[in-house]
Enzyme design. Structure first.
Site, PDB file in Angstrom:
ATOM      1  N   ASP A 317     -12.249 -63.039  61.639  1.00  0.00           N
ATOM      2  CA  ASP A 317     -12.900 -63.300  62.915  1.00  0.00           C
ATOM      3  C   ASP A 317     -12.542 -64.699  63.389  1.00  0.00           C
ATOM      4  OD1 ASP A 317     -14.181 -60.942  63.519  1.00  0.00           O
ATOM      5  OD2 ASP A 317     -15.930 -61.420  62.310  1.00  0.00           O
ATOM      6  N   ASP A 354     -30.902 -64.816  76.093  1.00  0.00           N
ATOM      7  CA  ASP A 354     -29.779 -64.884  75.151  1.00  0.00           C
ATOM      8  C   ASP A 354     -30.072 -65.945  74.101  1.00  0.00           C
ATOM      9  OD1 ASP A 354     -27.408 -65.012  73.808  1.00  0.00           O
ATOM     10  OD2 ASP A 354     -26.142 -65.324  75.564  1.00  0.00           O
ATOM     11  N   ASP A 528     -19.235 -54.110  62.200  1.00  0.00           N
ATOM     12  CA  ASP A 528     -18.098 -54.339  61.303  1.00  0.00           C
ATOM     13  C   ASP A 528     -18.037 -53.312  60.178  1.00  0.00           C
ATOM     14  OD1 ASP A 528     -17.151 -56.646  62.604  1.00  0.00           O
ATOM     15  OD2 ASP A 528     -18.603 -57.899  61.563  1.00  0.00           O
TER      16      ASP A 528
END
Length: 688
Positions: A317, A354, A528
């Site tokens: 990543d 967020d 993932d």
């Protein structure tokens, strides 16, 4: 947290250094080595099993000779050293298991028979009853408050708390665990330091993370890997070949009228078969997994460790692995006809719910740049969460619908024409290595936010090392292609996957595997999990979700994605150690021919005396010296088998030349020197 993590490898290295000479481990290993002499346990090691059978035969014959009043001391000496050869081989395995058992004991202390607060109703925290942790079942909901131990593995379904995971990770700094997201998994035996959480139990008693870890570290759950099985077959084949060869020598020598005695033939057989690698093979495999554990990585199978050594492609990543992560808002780029303050207000409202570092940075930048204070989330607001599929998040309020997200994703959702100059602005951000986020209000594009990330210092040099190892590095990111290309060029990776979705990662891994290559990947989120399960080496983060930890075949207790690079190096070290010691063992056997074969037949064929290049004192001394050296070399190589051969990223061809030079030539030279020294010592004390 970072200083502790930086110090961890040094601490683990210190533990490695002391563990090899730990008197408690050595005492327990010696007792265990004697128990391992049971032929039923040695059956899985054909070389050492044959050595034990031969030792038993020679022992019986020596006792018989003593009873009959015949010469027995030479046969007894051979029998003694054959038994020591077997004992040293079992001792090597016992030491490796003992180091793992010591690690397991510390983990076992972390496993607690704690009392749990079992919720009678998952949605009512005040209704609970005490229950033993061992009585919990999958699906139960428990309340864990400050000062409580988490009774079993699970996922946080409500609340947020600070958790001390030192019992598992060795790091004293607490971490945050909260419901939702990729930091919801908790491990039994860890301590809640502050606040409270409701945990849904995901592991049955006896199958928790710590239970599995203890079993693997102790070796109870370790199965032989394919490479070990293949090498076992090779060693068994060589043993059969040499057994036949020794048997034929009986007929040849009998034809000449001077057949060798059984102790001599036994010495010849044991010194010819690959007892060195046969005695160390199991210890090498156990030590490989142990090195990972001491590096705070748990491998759920030895196959995963071997696969790490053969990895061709590494998926990493971008955020948090290649870059420092926590991208920060650096600029507001308004579209034509839009005031920057209007863009800042819309970006702040879109980021109000967020909780990511990027979202918090947008609010902070809006306040610093335009004095816009963050509001509390009003009642009735509808939160639009970010997903890997949409790559858009935002908030629906009475005064409008506010969205922010990946530029291409948001433009597709809006449709219509793109304001003039907007594409050029976001391309400019991307080319500079930043990440542009588009912002919209009520379906109208207002502009973009520039997020900046920084490539980690030294990461380019690490990728250069991997390239020398023959490993292709691939950066995976949700950023657009221009941003991904800029970061990839700065970091020095070989390839990148931009705007990556879970399906993209899975498809890439399958395509590369279809080309016959092995793939390693690190991940922590539920999205993932498919790719972690498909990868040959899937390194899941301890702080990640339960789905990710179950999908991977390794778990990093420090939750450091860059550790995947070290995992690959440890895997290569395991394979190199096994190959180096196999080379040494076979070369070792070749050299011992020059000690024992001339000694056996020199009386019948005096010309063979020319092969006595070491000028050994007598045939009996030559045979006994070879047997003694054959036993002692196993003990001498135990530290190397446990520590592993040092790996240097110099390429396969150069590595082969290096190992042949050191362990091939070294394996030939060592017996000449060692056998001669033993022979001199035997001659000095008058044994032979």
């Amino acid at each position: 947290m970072m200083p502790a993590m930086a110090e961890a490898p040094a601490r683990r290295g210190a533990r490695n250094a002391t563990a090899l000479a730990d008197p408690a481990i050595l005492r327990h290993a010696l007792a265990e080595a004697v128990l391992k002499l049971d032929p039923r346990r040695l059956l899985r090691n054909p070389v050492i099993f044959v050595t034990e059978i031969v030792a038993l035969l020679v022992t019986v014959l020596a006792i018989r000779s003593a009873v009959l009043g015949q010469a027995w001391s030479f046969g007894a000496a051979i029998a003694l050293w054959l038994w020591l050869t077997v004992l040293f081989a079992t001792f090597a395995e016992a030491v490796a298991e003992g180091r793992g058992r010591a690690q397991a004991d510390s983990l076992r202390r972390a496993r607690s028979e704690a009392r749990a607060k079992l919720l009678l109703r998952p949605d009512e925290r005040s209704l609970w009853q005490p229950r033993d942790a061992t009585e919990l079942r999958v699906g139960d909901h428990v309340l864990v408050e400050a000062g409580d131990l988490i009774p079993s593995d699970g996922e946080v379904v409500e609340g947020i708390a600070s958790v001390n995971e030192a019992a598992v990770t060795g790091e004293s700094a607490p971490v945050i665990r909260e419901s939702g997201g990729d930091r919801s998994a908790v491990t039994g035996g860890t301590l809640v330091v502050s606040d409270w959480i409701v945990v849904r139990i995901t592991a049955a008693p006896g199958s928790t993370f710590l239970d599995r870890m203890i079993a693997l570290v102790e070796g109870a759950a370790r199965q032989k890997t394919p490479n070990e099985i293949a090498l076992d077959i090779l060693l068994a084949g060589l043993t059969i070949v040499f057994l036949i060869a020794v048997a034929t020598l009986v007929g040849l020598a009998s034809w000449n009228g001077q057949p060798p005695s059984v102790p001599v033939l036994a010495a010849l057989l044991v010194t010819l078969i690959p007892t060195t690698i046969g005695g160390l093979l199991s210890a090498i495999g156990i030590a490989g997994m142990d090195r990972l554990v001491r590096f705070n990585v748990l491998a759920t199978s030895g196959r995963a460790v071997e696969a790490a050594g053969d990895v061709d492609v590494l998926l990493l990543d971008k955020t948090g692995t290649i870059t420092l992560g926590n991208r920060q808002a650096a600029a507001f780029i308004p579209a034509r006809g839009v005031a920057e303050r209007d863009l800042a207000e819309a970006a702040a409202l879109a980021s109000l719910a967020d909780e990511t570092p990027e979202g918090r940075s947008v609010l902070l930048f809006a306040r610093e740049r335009h004095g816009i204070e963050a509001r509390t989330l009003p009642a009735g607001a509808v939160v639009v969460p970010f997903t890997a599929q949409t790559r858009i998040s935002g908030l629906d309020l009475p005064e409008g619908r506010f969205r922010k997200g990946a530029v291409d994703a948001l433009l597709r959702s809006l449709g219509g024409e793109v304001p003039e100059g907007f594409r050029e602005a976001v391309d400019r951000i991307a080319r500079a290595g930043g990440t542009p986020l588009a912002v919209a209000r009520d379906g109208r594009l207002l502009g973009a936010i520039e997020l900046k990330d920084i490539v980690k210092p030294g990461i380019r040099a690490r990728f250069d090392e991997l390239r020398r190892m023959g490993i292709r590095t691939v950066m995976v990111t949700g950023d657009n292609r221009l941003t991904a290309a800029a970061i990839a060029a700065e970091a020095g990776v070989d390839d990148f996957i931009a705007e990556a979705t879970p399906e993209d990662k899975l498809a890439y891994i399958r395509r590369v595997q279809g080309e016959g290559r092995l793939v390693a990947m690190a991940g922590d989120g539920t999205n993932d999990a498919p790719a972690l399960a498909q990868a040959d080496v899937g390194l899941a983060m301890q702080t990640g979700t339960q789905a990710a930890r179950e999908a991977g075949n390794m778990v990093d207790l420090d939750s450091d994605p860059t550790k995947l690079i070290e995992v690959v190096e440890i895997g290569k070290q395991l394979l190199i150690t096994r190959g180096a010691l196999t080379t040494f063992s076979i070369a070792n056997d070749v050299a011992k021919y020059f000690a024992i074969l001339p000694a056996i037949f020199v009386a019948s064929y005096p010309e063979l005396g020319a092969l006595n290049v070491m000028h050994l004192a007598s045939p009996e001394s030559a045979i006994l010296s070879a047997v003694i050296f054959n036993a002692l070399i196993i003990v001498a190589l135990v530290p190397l088998a446990l520590r592993g051969v040092r790996y240097v990223p110099i390429g396969a061809a150069a590595l082969l030349r290096r190992n042949l030079l050191i362990y091939g030539l070294g394996g030939i030279a060592a017996p000449f020197l060692g056998i001669k020294l033993v022979d001199l010592l035997l001659h000095l004390i008058g044994v032979a």
